[in-house]
Design a protein around this motif. Structure first.
Motif, PDB file in Angstrom:
ATOM      1  N   ARG A  43       8.793  13.026 -33.199  1.00  0.00           N
ATOM      2  CA  ARG A  43       9.516  14.022 -33.999  1.00  0.00           C
ATOM      3  C   ARG A  43       8.585  14.691 -35.006  1.00  0.00           C
ATOM      4  O   ARG A  43       7.802  14.033 -35.675  1.00  0.00           O
ATOM      5  N   SER A  44       8.701  16.009 -35.118  1.00  0.00           N
ATOM      6  CA  SER A  44       7.803  16.739 -36.015  1.00  0.00           C
ATOM      7  C   SER A  44       8.451  18.018 -36.533  1.00  0.00           C
ATOM      8  O   SER A  44       9.170  18.705 -35.799  1.00  0.00           O
ATOM      9  N   VAL A  45       8.184  18.307 -37.801  1.00  0.00           N
ATOM     10  CA  VAL A  45       8.551  19.597 -38.386  1.00  0.00           C
ATOM     11  C   VAL A  45       7.326  20.243 -39.019  1.00  0.00           C
ATOM     12  O   VAL A  45       7.429  21.249 -39.724  1.00  0.00           O
ATOM     13  N   ALA A  46       6.144  19.677 -38.771  1.00  0.00           N
ATOM     14  CA  ALA A  46       4.910  20.158 -39.390  1.00  0.00           C
ATOM     15  C   ALA A  46       4.488  21.497 -38.801  1.00  0.00           C
ATOM     16  O   ALA A  46       4.568  21.717 -37.593  1.00  0.00           O
TER      17      ALA A  46
ATOM     18  N   CYS B 267       9.090  13.715 -44.863  1.00  0.00           N
ATOM     19  CA  CYS B 267      10.540  13.476 -44.813  1.00  0.00           C
ATOM     20  C   CYS B 267      10.950  12.951 -43.441  1.00  0.00           C
ATOM     21  O   CYS B 267      11.871  12.134 -43.325  1.00  0.00           O
ATOM     22  N   VAL B 268      10.266  13.427 -42.405  1.00  0.00           N
ATOM     23  CA  VAL B 268      10.543  12.962 -41.049  1.00  0.00           C
ATOM     24  C   VAL B 268       9.955  11.575 -40.822  1.00  0.00           C
ATOM     25  O   VAL B 268      10.583  10.709 -40.205  1.00  0.00           O
ATOM     26  N   GLU B 269       8.754  11.357 -41.345  1.00  0.00           N
ATOM     27  CA  GLU B 269       8.094  10.065 -41.131  1.00  0.00           C
ATOM     28  C   GLU B 269       8.887   8.925 -41.751  1.00  0.00           C
ATOM     29  O   GLU B 269       8.985   7.838 -41.169  1.00  0.00           O
ATOM     30  N   ILE B 270       9.452   9.147 -42.935  1.00  0.00           N
ATOM     31  CA  ILE B 270      10.228   8.075 -43.570  1.00  0.00           C
ATOM     32  C   ILE B 270      11.506   7.807 -42.790  1.00  0.00           C
ATOM     33  O   ILE B 270      11.977   6.661 -42.707  1.00  0.00           O
TER      34      ILE B 270
ATOM     35  N   SER C  15      13.595  14.292 -19.676  1.00  0.00           N
ATOM     36  CA  SER C  15      13.283  14.629 -21.062  1.00  0.00           C
ATOM     37  C   SER C  15      14.080  15.852 -21.494  1.00  0.00           C
ATOM     38  O   SER C  15      14.390  16.732 -20.678  1.00  0.00           O
ATOM     39  N   HIS C  16      14.406  15.891 -22.783  1.00  0.00           N
ATOM     40  CA  HIS C  16      15.233  16.974 -23.322  1.00  0.00           C
ATOM     41  C   HIS C  16      14.682  17.389 -24.690  1.00  0.00           C
ATOM     42  O   HIS C  16      15.036  16.802 -25.715  1.00  0.00           O
ATOM     43  N   PRO C  17      13.813  18.396 -24.751  1.00  0.00           N
ATOM     44  CA  PRO C  17      13.271  18.823 -26.045  1.00  0.00           C
ATOM     45  C   PRO C  17      14.295  19.592 -26.867  1.00  0.00           C
ATOM     46  O   PRO C  17      14.928  20.535 -26.376  1.00  0.00           O
ATOM     47  N   TYR C  18      14.468  19.174 -28.105  1.00  0.00           N
ATOM     48  CA  TYR C  18      15.368  19.864 -29.030  1.00  0.00           C
ATOM     49  C   TYR C  18      14.496  20.607 -30.034  1.00  0.00           C
ATOM     50  O   TYR C  18      13.743  19.992 -30.795  1.00  0.00           O
ATOM     51  N   LEU C  19      14.595  21.941 -30.059  1.00  0.00           N
ATOM     52  CA  LEU C  19      13.715  22.771 -30.871  1.00  0.00           C
ATOM     53  C   LEU C  19      14.348  23.257 -32.160  1.00  0.00           C
ATOM     54  O   LEU C  19      13.686  23.926 -32.953  1.00  0.00           O
ATOM     55  N   GLY C  20      15.604  22.942 -32.388  1.00  0.00           N
ATOM     56  CA  GLY C  20      16.229  23.328 -33.644  1.00  0.00           C
ATOM     57  C   GLY C  20      16.299  24.827 -33.852  1.00  0.00           C
ATOM     58  O   GLY C  20      15.968  25.342 -34.922  1.00  0.00           O
ATOM     59  N   LYS C  21      16.735  25.551 -32.823  1.00  0.00           N
ATOM     60  CA  LYS C  21      16.841  27.008 -32.939  1.00  0.00           C
ATOM     61  C   LYS C  21      17.829  27.404 -34.024  1.00  0.00           C
ATOM     62  O   LYS C  21      17.655  28.398 -34.721  1.00  0.00           O
ATOM     63  N   ASN C  22      18.902  26.618 -34.153  1.00  0.00           N
ATOM     64  CA  ASN C  22      19.781  26.712 -35.329  1.00  0.00           C
ATOM     65  C   ASN C  22      19.418  25.503 -36.183  1.00  0.00           C
ATOM     66  O   ASN C  22      19.765  24.378 -35.843  1.00  0.00           O
ATOM     67  N   PRO C  23      18.682  25.693 -37.293  1.00  0.00           N
ATOM     68  CA  PRO C  23      18.039  24.565 -37.956  1.00  0.00           C
ATOM     69  C   PRO C  23      18.939  23.714 -38.856  1.00  0.00           C
ATOM     70  O   PRO C  23      18.431  22.837 -39.551  1.00  0.00           O
ATOM     71  N   ASP C  24      20.244  23.924 -38.840  1.00  0.00           N
ATOM     72  CA  ASP C  24      21.104  23.190 -39.768  1.00  0.00           C
ATOM     73  C   ASP C  24      20.957  21.680 -39.625  1.00  0.00           C
ATOM     74  O   ASP C  24      20.861  20.956 -40.617  1.00  0.00           O
ATOM     75  N   TYR C  25      20.944  21.176 -38.390  1.00  0.00           N
ATOM     76  CA  TYR C  25      20.829  19.737 -38.173  1.00  0.00           C
ATOM     77  C   TYR C  25      19.475  19.218 -38.658  1.00  0.00           C
ATOM     78  O   TYR C  25      19.389  18.179 -39.321  1.00  0.00           O
ATOM     79  N   LEU C  26      18.392  19.946 -38.346  1.00  0.00           N
ATOM     80  CA  LEU C  26      17.069  19.512 -38.772  1.00  0.00           C
ATOM     81  C   LEU C  26      16.924  19.584 -40.288  1.00  0.00           C
ATOM     82  O   LEU C  26      16.278  18.720 -40.897  1.00  0.00           O
ATOM     83  N   LEU C  27      17.509  20.599 -40.914  1.00  0.00           N
ATOM     84  CA  LEU C  27      17.476  20.677 -42.374  1.00  0.00           C
ATOM     85  C   LEU C  27      18.210  19.491 -42.992  1.00  0.00           C
ATOM     86  O   LEU C  27      17.756  18.912 -43.986  1.00  0.00           O
ATOM     87  N   ASN C  28      19.335  19.113 -42.389  1.00  0.00           N
ATOM     88  CA  ASN C  28      20.078  17.944 -42.859  1.00  0.00           C
ATOM     89  C   ASN C  28      19.214  16.688 -42.752  1.00  0.00           C
ATOM     90  O   ASN C  28      19.200  15.848 -43.663  1.00  0.00           O
ATOM     91  N   TYR C  29      18.473  16.575 -41.658  1.00  0.00           N
ATOM     92  CA  TYR C  29      17.594  15.420 -41.433  1.00  0.00           C
ATOM     93  C   TYR C  29      16.475  15.385 -42.479  1.00  0.00           C
ATOM     94  O   TYR C  29      16.154  14.329 -43.045  1.00  0.00           O
ATOM     95  N   ILE C  30      15.866  16.546 -42.738  1.00  0.00           N
ATOM     96  CA  ILE C  30      14.800  16.646 -43.743  1.00  0.00           C
ATOM     97  C   ILE C  30      15.337  16.294 -45.130  1.00  0.00           C
ATOM     98  O   ILE C  30      14.693  15.567 -45.904  1.00  0.00           O
ATOM     99  N   GLU C  31      16.510  16.801 -45.459  1.00  0.00           N
ATOM    100  CA  GLU C  31      17.093  16.526 -46.770  1.00  0.00           C
ATOM    101  C   GLU C  31      17.377  15.033 -46.949  1.00  0.00           C
ATOM    102  O   GLU C  31      17.142  14.471 -48.026  1.00  0.00           O
TER     103      GLU C  31
ATOM    104  N   PHE D  18       9.931  28.290 -39.943  1.00  0.00           N
ATOM    105  CA  PHE D  18      10.385  26.912 -39.723  1.00  0.00           C
ATOM    106  C   PHE D  18      10.116  26.482 -38.286  1.00  0.00           C
ATOM    107  O   PHE D  18      10.295  27.240 -37.343  1.00  0.00           O
ATOM    108  N   PHE D  19       9.695  25.220 -38.138  1.00  0.00           N
ATOM    109  CA  PHE D  19       9.481  24.628 -36.816  1.00  0.00           C
ATOM    110  C   PHE D  19      10.080  23.225 -36.811  1.00  0.00           C
ATOM    111  O   PHE D  19       9.998  22.495 -37.802  1.00  0.00           O
ATOM    112  N   GLY D  20      10.666  22.864 -35.675  1.00  0.00           N
ATOM    113  CA  GLY D  20      11.158  21.502 -35.521  1.00  0.00           C
ATOM    114  C   GLY D  20      11.170  21.132 -34.050  1.00  0.00           C
ATOM    115  O   GLY D  20      11.619  21.921 -33.210  1.00  0.00           O
ATOM    116  N   LEU D  21      10.658  19.955 -33.733  1.00  0.00           N
ATOM    117  CA  LEU D  21      10.698  19.445 -32.359  1.00  0.00           C
ATOM    118  C   LEU D  21      11.153  18.004 -32.398  1.00  0.00           C
ATOM    119  O   LEU D  21      10.459  17.134 -32.922  1.00  0.00           O
TER     120      LEU D  21
END
Length: 265
Positions: free
Chosen positions: A155-158, A168-171, A202-218, A251-254
Motif C-alpha cells: 500500500r502506498s500514497v507516496a 500514515c499508511v505505514e503505521i 489481483s485487484h489494484p485499487y487506485l482511489g480515483k474517488n479518494p474519500d476512502y483513502l483520505l479516511n485511511y490517511i486520517e 494525489f496518488f493512492g495504490l
C-alpha cells in the motif's frame, strides 16, 4: 491500540461506531464495488445456494451477495454486536440474516453452506488457519470459499521519496493488520486446510474517488498522534496536505487487493 478488528467486540463502542462508518464508506466507493463485483462474478452461482459471510461487519457484502443469481439465503456473522445492529438497520432483503458470533467457532451444523466468504477479514485475525478450517467444516462437499484481502505490504500514497504522508499508511500497516503478507501466504494455507482448485487474481485499487483513502490517511495520522510519534498539530497538517493534493490533482493512492477461490473436497 493495535488492530481494533482483531478483538472488535472488546473495542470501545464509540470506536466501533466510527469503524462502522468507515466500512460503509469503503463499500459505497464505486471503484471498490467494481473490484468486489469482479471477484464475486467468478463464483459458481447455482439455484438455491446458501452463503455464509464470516466477519460481515455492517453487512455491505452480505447485502450484495443476496443479489446473486439463484441465492436462497445469505447469513452474515460478526463478533461485534454494534456492527450487527447496524447491519440489521441497513439490511432489507428477506433472504438475509445477521448473527452475532465468532468465526473461530461457527454456530452452524457441518456442511450447511454452499459458499463461505471472507471479505477483508483474514488479515485482521490471529491464526487465520483456524478460520479456514472452521469454514471448511460448514461447507458442503464441493462447496466454494471466496477470500478478498489487501496486500498491505504494497500500500502506498507516496508521490516522492521520503513522502511524510506515507507514514500514515505505514503505521496502519503495522497497527491495522495482523499480517501484512497474508495474501502471499494464503494459497499454502488453503491447501493445508484441505481446499483444492485454488485460483487467485489481483485487484489494484487506485482511489480515483479518494474519500476512502483520505479516511485511511486520517486514521493513520490520528494513530501516530495517539502513539506520541507526532503532535496533534502535525497530524492535522498531514491530513490537510493529503486534502490539498486532491484539490491540486497531485494525489496518488495504490491499495492492491487479491482474491482467492477454492473448493472444499
Amino acid at each position: 491500540m493495535l488492530d481494533p478488528y482483531a478483538k472488535i467486540a472488546e473495542v470501545d463502542p464509540s470506536v466501533q461506531r466510527k469503524l462502522s462508518e468507515s466500512l460503509e464508506l469503503r463499500a459505497a466507493d464505486q471503484e471498490m464495488r467494481t473490484l468486489v463485483t469482479s471477484y464475486l462474478s467468478r463464483l459458481n452461482w447455482s439455484e438455491g445456494m446458501e452463503i455464509l459471510e464470516v466477519g460481515c461487519g455492517t453487512g455491505a457484502i452480505t447485502r450484495l451477495l443476496a443479489q446473486g443469481p439463484g441465492v436462497r439465503k445469505v447469513t452474515g456473522i460478526d463478533p461485534s454486536a454494534i456492527f450487527i445492529e447496524k447491519a440489521n438497520e441497513l439490511g432489507e432483503q428477506e433472504c438475509v440474516e445477521f448473527v452475532v458470533g465468532d468465526g473461530r467457532e461457527l454456530p452452524f451444523a457441518d456442511q450447511s453452506f454452499d459458499v463461505v466468504v471472507f471479505h477483508t477479514v483474514l488479515g485482521h485475525v490471529p491464526s487465520p488457519e483456524h478460520f479456514l478450517l472452521e469454514a471448511k467444516s460448514v461447507l458442503k462437499k464441493g462447496g466454494q470459499i471466496a477470500i478478498f484481502d489487501g496486500d498491505y505490504a504494497m500500500r502506498s500514497v507516496a508521490i516522492g521519496e521520503d513522502d511524510p504522508i506515507q507514514a500514515c499508511v505505514e503505521i496502519m500497516k503495522k497497527h491495522n493488520t495482523q499480517n501484512p503478507w497474508l495474501v502471499r501466504q494464503l494459497p499454502a494455507m488453503l491447501a493445508a486446510a484441505g481446499f483444492t482448485a485454488i485460483e487467485s487474481a489481483s485487484h489494484p485499487y487506485l482511489g480515483k474517488n479518494p474519500d476512502y483513502l483520505l479516511n485511511y490517511i486520517e486514521r493513520g495520522a490520528d494513530r501516530l498522534a495517539d502513539l506520541g510519534r507526532i503532535t496533534k498539530q502535525t497530524a492535522a497538517a498531514l491530513k490537510e496536505e493529503a486534502h490539498q493534493r486532491v484539490r491540486d490533482g497531485r494525489f496518488f493512492g495504490l491499495f492492491p487487493f487479491m482474491s482467492f477461490l477454492a473448493i472444499s473436497e
